[in-house]
Design a protein around this motif. Structure first.
Motif, short mmCIF file in Angstrom:
data_model
loop_
_atom_site.label_atom_id
_atom_site.label_comp_id
_atom_site.label_asym_id
_atom_site.label_seq_id
_atom_site.Cartn_x
_atom_site.Cartn_y
_atom_site.Cartn_z
N SER A 163 -2.20 4.87 -8.69
CA SER A 163 -3.33 3.73 -7.89
C SER A 163 -5.01 2.95 -9.07
CB SER A 163 -4.14 5.04 -6.99
OG SER A 163 -3.34 5.16 -6.05
N ALA A 164 -3.51 2.69 -9.72
CA ALA A 164 -3.87 2.22 -11.00
C ALA A 164 -4.81 0.39 -10.81
CB ALA A 164 -3.42 1.69 -11.61
N GLU A 165 -4.47 0.58 -9.16
CA GLU A 165 -4.56 -0.89 -8.95
C GLU A 165 -5.57 -0.64 -7.76
OE1 GLU A 165 -1.94 -3.89 -8.62
OE2 GLU A 165 -1.88 -4.51 -10.81
N GLU A 166 -7.01 -1.30 -7.42
CA GLU A 166 -7.37 -1.15 -6.27
C GLU A 166 -6.98 -1.51 -5.25
OE1 GLU A 166 -11.73 -0.18 -4.19
OE2 GLU A 166 -11.15 0.12 -6.26
N GLY A 167 -6.68 0.05 -4.27
CA GLY A 167 -6.19 -0.25 -2.84
C GLY A 167 -4.91 -0.17 -2.75
N ALA A 168 -4.31 -0.39 -4.01
CA ALA A 168 -2.82 -0.25 -4.38
C ALA A 168 -1.95 1.31 -3.38
CB ALA A 168 -2.08 -0.39 -5.41
N ASN A 171 3.79 -3.24 -9.00
CA ASN A 171 3.90 -4.15 -8.76
C ASN A 171 4.32 -5.78 -9.59
OD1 ASN A 171 3.39 -7.12 -7.33
ND2 ASN A 171 0.75 -7.08 -7.90
N HIS A 172 4.97 -5.13 -10.72
CA HIS A 172 5.98 -5.95 -12.26
C HIS A 172 4.31 -6.00 -12.96
CE1 HIS A 172 10.27 -6.31 -10.47
NE2 HIS A 172 8.88 -6.94 -9.21
N ARG A 173 3.46 -4.65 -13.40
CA ARG A 173 2.56 -4.71 -14.13
C ARG A 173 3.28 -4.73 -15.62
NH1 ARG A 173 0.09 1.11 -11.81
NH2 ARG A 173 -0.19 0.38 -9.84
N PRO A 174 2.61 -4.98 -16.89
CA PRO A 174 2.99 -5.14 -18.44
C PRO A 174 4.01 -3.30 -18.69
CG PRO A 174 0.99 -6.36 -17.92
CD PRO A 174 1.00 -5.61 -16.71
N TRP A 175 4.50 -3.65 -18.91
CA TRP A 175 5.72 -2.65 -19.16
C TRP A 175 4.75 -1.35 -20.64
CZ3 TRP A 175 8.52 0.88 -17.59
CH2 TRP A 175 9.41 0.49 -16.24
N PRO A 176 3.02 -2.39 -20.98
CA PRO A 176 2.66 -1.56 -21.89
C PRO A 176 1.80 -1.10 -21.29
CG PRO A 176 3.64 -3.69 -22.93
CD PRO A 176 4.01 -3.58 -21.94
N VAL A 219 0.76 -1.66 0.00
CA VAL A 219 0.24 0.47 -0.43
C VAL A 219 0.90 1.26 -0.02
CG1 VAL A 219 -1.92 1.09 1.47
CG2 VAL A 219 -1.70 -1.24 1.35
N LEU A 220 0.86 1.82 -0.85
CA LEU A 220 1.97 2.94 -0.93
C LEU A 220 1.28 4.25 -0.26
CD1 LEU A 220 2.52 3.01 -4.80
CD2 LEU A 220 3.48 1.93 -2.87
N GLY A 221 2.21 5.20 0.02
CA GLY A 221 2.01 6.85 0.35
C GLY A 221 3.01 7.77 -0.40
N PHE A 222 2.50 8.61 -0.30
CA PHE A 222 3.69 9.46 -1.45
C PHE A 222 2.50 10.97 -1.09
CE2 PHE A 222 0.31 8.11 -4.28
CZ PHE A 222 -0.48 9.63 -4.60
N PRO A 223 4.18 12.11 -1.05
CA PRO A 223 3.76 13.29 -1.28
C PRO A 223 2.80 13.61 -1.81
CG PRO A 223 5.82 12.90 -0.94
CD PRO A 223 5.44 11.47 -0.91
N ALA A 235 -2.80 5.83 7.72
CA ALA A 235 -4.03 5.93 6.85
C ALA A 235 -4.16 3.98 6.56
CB ALA A 235 -4.37 7.08 5.69
N GLY A 236 -3.08 3.50 6.56
CA GLY A 236 -2.55 1.69 6.08
C GLY A 236 -1.42 2.36 5.35
N ALA A 237 -0.43 2.52 4.60
CA ALA A 237 0.86 2.88 4.00
C ALA A 237 1.41 1.53 4.82
CB ALA A 237 1.13 3.88 3.13
N ASN A 238 1.67 1.09 3.86
CA ASN A 238 3.04 0.42 4.23
C ASN A 238 4.31 0.55 3.33
OD1 ASN A 238 2.81 -1.78 2.14
ND2 ASN A 238 2.10 -2.70 3.17
N THR A 239 4.70 1.12 2.08
CA THR A 239 5.48 1.76 0.94
C THR A 239 5.30 3.07 1.02
OG1 THR A 239 5.42 -0.80 0.64
CG2 THR A 239 6.76 0.94 -0.28
#
Length: 722
Positions: free
Chosen positions: A371-376, A477-482, A353-357, A416-420
């Motif tokens: 956030s392309a994936e639900e809850g990412a 999460n190593h999504r396809p590069w396209p 679960v990513l967090g960022f400024p 809020a739940g981020a771990n990365t």
């Protein structure tokens, strides 16, 4: 030829080099007198109040030499000492600051550039060119440079071998007489040689008048070690073994490297860090030293000095600190058994679960990528007063405000739940490149459990593209590069449309008949932009906002004032941080103002990553405009601030607002030089220094007054033209 060298800053480190070089060329060297009470009384000749005391002292020292009638001043531009690091920006910008602040003719200041990171050959040629200006042949100047290098090396070896302080070594090797006190500072002091005190700090602070002879005072109580007593080879080994050591600023490497060497070899019982008020690099290194001292169970005292520091209070703090550590000194058994081991973070859960400024207008773009994936990822969290309070609770006292805000945002993400956590990196002249390391240390010290992922620039591609791809793949999460590339395109388009729309907003605010209409339309555009999931929807959203701007009623015959925002990039683009200064300017009831700024994240990206020709040409034009005043890049947007101000009258800009966080190193240099620029070009300038204490009401009053000055100035010009 009489050449003056001010007894400040790099003098304490490199005078043997300077002396050998100049004397080999037949020059007569004149040193300014050591700092004394009279010197402090003349600090007002420094054009601004914001530089640290070490820079302020350079002005009266240099003025003394000018008054003494020297032909030249020898003040090198210190850019980098090796291929990994830079010097603090003040050492890069000092010659330009002195020329501008004291009104010196350019030919009077000999400022060869020492840049072993960028172009060592050019550095040698720069020294040779300085020798030629002094009347020597190029061959003799080359020989003088080689001799100077040998003398500097011998000086450093003598200091380390004989355990001498720099003043002692300067007296022995270079003949610079040092201050000797005929009676003890504390007649009741009883020296305990078994108590070993490591004192770290810049030599131009430790051995100047403002530190009240701190090292000599401590020697009456204990055995004292200082950085110059550590051999260069040991410093190099310990710094290269540290994850951050070799990229620290050059003089800070001596501070941190010596402390690490003493701690890891159990050579000191306590540490004292002495630094000047507002010192930018010290706000970084103190975090590292606190971490290392705590890890080794060693007490650390941080002392801050400036022209107001009183002798009595300083002595009381020193003696009280020594009293607290003297009873527990000398026992390695009392230190943690594995104090030198590096902390290894535990494995993270499979679900990241990513967090960022949010970084201003980039919030929507970053969310599109991460956030392309639900809850990412944690959704966009707006900056609030609580954010700054959370950041200020952890941040070092003299760190810049952007770190305070971003670390506050990170705390909110973790809660809020981020771990990365995701942060940009890249070591340069300013402190931004150190944010990720500092944030990780400070947050984990506060008890948070997470992984910090730092994204560095992919350039140059031959070195950095592979690691960059690995980090991005890990984050996504190593999504396809396209899929990654299409998402990145969507994110970039969101940022580009937001920037273009904001420019239209600035123009409409200054001309609309119904005040506030453009702001309402823009807020609707922002909401739709954040929700857009395709390029087609993005384009439609932007075209709707553009159509509103083209069709809305405007006041006829208006000639709004054009105000350019310059300064540190975060302070310019983050609206909460600058208290919505652009909206305040554009919404004044009785003065119409159109705001413009070129200092944006996307412009930086276009220039440094995409290398777009038009953006590069604009950058070169800005740098060329700044060059007569500030020829060197001092980090951040310091040189851009000067160049954009120089260009302002040519580009029909009526006024400049200089925004920057308290203690921002590059912008402090720019501010000192802008005092001369605005005087010569007769352009109004408002300087706004921002931190968590900045009040919105007071800032609005200042902005309103500045706008009225612009109006009065235009009216006066109309009268003169009649």
């Amino acid at each position: 030829m009489r050449v003056g060298i001010p007894r400040v800053l790099s003098f304490f480190y490199y005078f043997p080099f300077y002396k050998a070089f100049l004397e080999r060329l037949g020059c007569e060297i004149h040193l300014s007198r050591p700092t004394n009470a009279a010197t402090l009384e003349n600090l007002a000749i420094c054009p601004t109040d914001e530089p640290c005391i070490s820079v302020k002292l350079a002005f009266p020292h240099t003025a003394e030499l000018v008054k003494a009638g020297v032909n030249h001043l020898f003040v090198p531009i210190l850019t980098s000492a090796d291929r990994f690091s830079y010097y603090c920006p003040k050492h890069i910008g000092l010659p330009a600051m002195l020329r501008s602040g004291l009104g010196l003719p350019p030919e009077m200041v000999l400022a060869p550039e020492i840049d072993w990171r960028g172009n060592p050959r050019r550095s040698l040629n720069s020294l040779v060119d300085a020798g030629v200006r002094l009347g020597a042949s190029r061959r003799d100047a080359w020989a003088a440079a080689r001799e100077a290098g040998r003398c500097q090396g011998a000086f450093n070896r003598v200091a380390a071998r004989d355990k001498l302080t720099y003043p002692e070594a300067l007296e022995q090797v270079a003949g610079v007489k040092r201050f000797r006190r005929s009676r003890p500072y504390n007649p009741q002091a009883c020296c305990d040689r078994s108590l070993r005190v490591g004192v770290v700090g810049h030599s131009y602070i430790l051995y100047d008048y403002i530190s009240h002879n701190l090292v000599d005072r401590l020697r009456e109580h204990a055995a004292v070690l200082v950085p110059e007593m550590v051999p260069h080879g040991e410093l190099t080994r310990v710094l290269h073994a540290s994850p951050y050591g070799k990229e620290l600023w050059s003089f800070e490497q001596l501070i941190v490297g010596s402390a690490l060497y003493w701690l890891r070899h159990q050579l000191v019982d306590c540490l004292i860090l002495v630094g000047p008020f507002e010192c930018g690099p010290e706000a970084v290194v103190e975090v590292f030293l606190e971490q290392e001292a705590d890890r080794h169970g060693i007490p650390l005292l941080i002392i801050t000095v400036d022209e107001q520091t009183g002798e009595a209070g300083l002595v009381t703090r020193l003696e009280a600190f020594l009293d607290t550590v003297s009873g527990s000194a000398g026992g390695a058994a009392r230190r943690p058994e594995h104090a030198g081991d590096r902390f290894i973070p535990p494995a993270l859960p499979e679900k990241r679960v990513l967090g960022f400024p949010t970084l201003g207008k980039l919030g929507a773009a970053l969310a599109a990528i991460l956030s392309a994936e639900e809850g990412a990822a944690i959704p966009h969290l707006p900056i609030t007063r609580r954010t700054t309070e959370l950041g200020a609770a952890l941040a070092p006292e003299f760190i810049c405000y952007p770190l305070t805000v971003t670390i506050g945002q990170m705390r909110e993400c973790l809660e809020a739940g981020a771990n990365t956590l995701v942060m940009v990196g890249g070591k340069g002249r300013c402190r931004l490149g150190w944010y990720a390391e500092l944030q990780e240390i400070l947050l984990k010290r506060a008890g948070y459990d997470f992984e910090m992922v730092t994204i560095h620039s992919p350039l140059p591609l031959t070195q950095n593209f592979g690691p960059f791809v690995q980090v991005i793949g890990k984050l996504l999460n190593h999504r396809p590069w396209p899929h990654i590339l299409s998402t990145a395109r969507l994110a970039y388009s969101k940022a580009a449309y937001a920037e273009t729309a904001e420019k239209r907003l600035f123009a409409m605010r200054a001309r609309e008949s119904e005040r506030g209409g453009a702001d309402r339309a823009y807020r609707r555009f922002e909401r739709e932009l954040a929700a857009a999931v395709s390029l087609a929807v993005l384009k439609k959203t932007y075209l709707q906002f553009r159509e509103y701007c083209c069709s809305a009623a405007v006041e006829e015959g208006l000639a709004p004032f054009r105000v350019r925002l310059i300064g540190e990039i975060y302070a310019v683009f983050e609206n909460f941080v600058n208290h919505e200064i652009a909206r305040t300017l554009g919404s004044l009831p009785d003065v119409r103002v159109e705001v413009e700024t070129e200092i944006t994240i996307l412009n930086w990206f276009r220039q440094n990553i995409l290398r777009i020709p038009g953006q590069l040409q604009r950058h070169h034009r800005i740098a060329a405009a700044a060059r007569p005043y500030l020829p060197e890049a001092v980090g951040g947007h310091g040189q851009d601030s000067v160049g954009l101000t120089v260009l302002a009258p040519r580009e029909n800009v009526d006024g400049i607002i200089h925004l920057w966080p308290f203690t921002c190193m590059p912008e402090i240099i720019a501010q000192s030089i802008l005092t001369r620029v605005v005087h010569e070009l007769e352009i109004p300038l408002l300087t706004v220094i921002i931190n968590e204490q900045t009040g919105e009401a007071g800032l609005r009053t200042r902005v309103e007054s500045f706008a009225h000055i612009l109006r009065e100035r235009r009216e006066e010009r109309k009268v003169l033209l009649k």
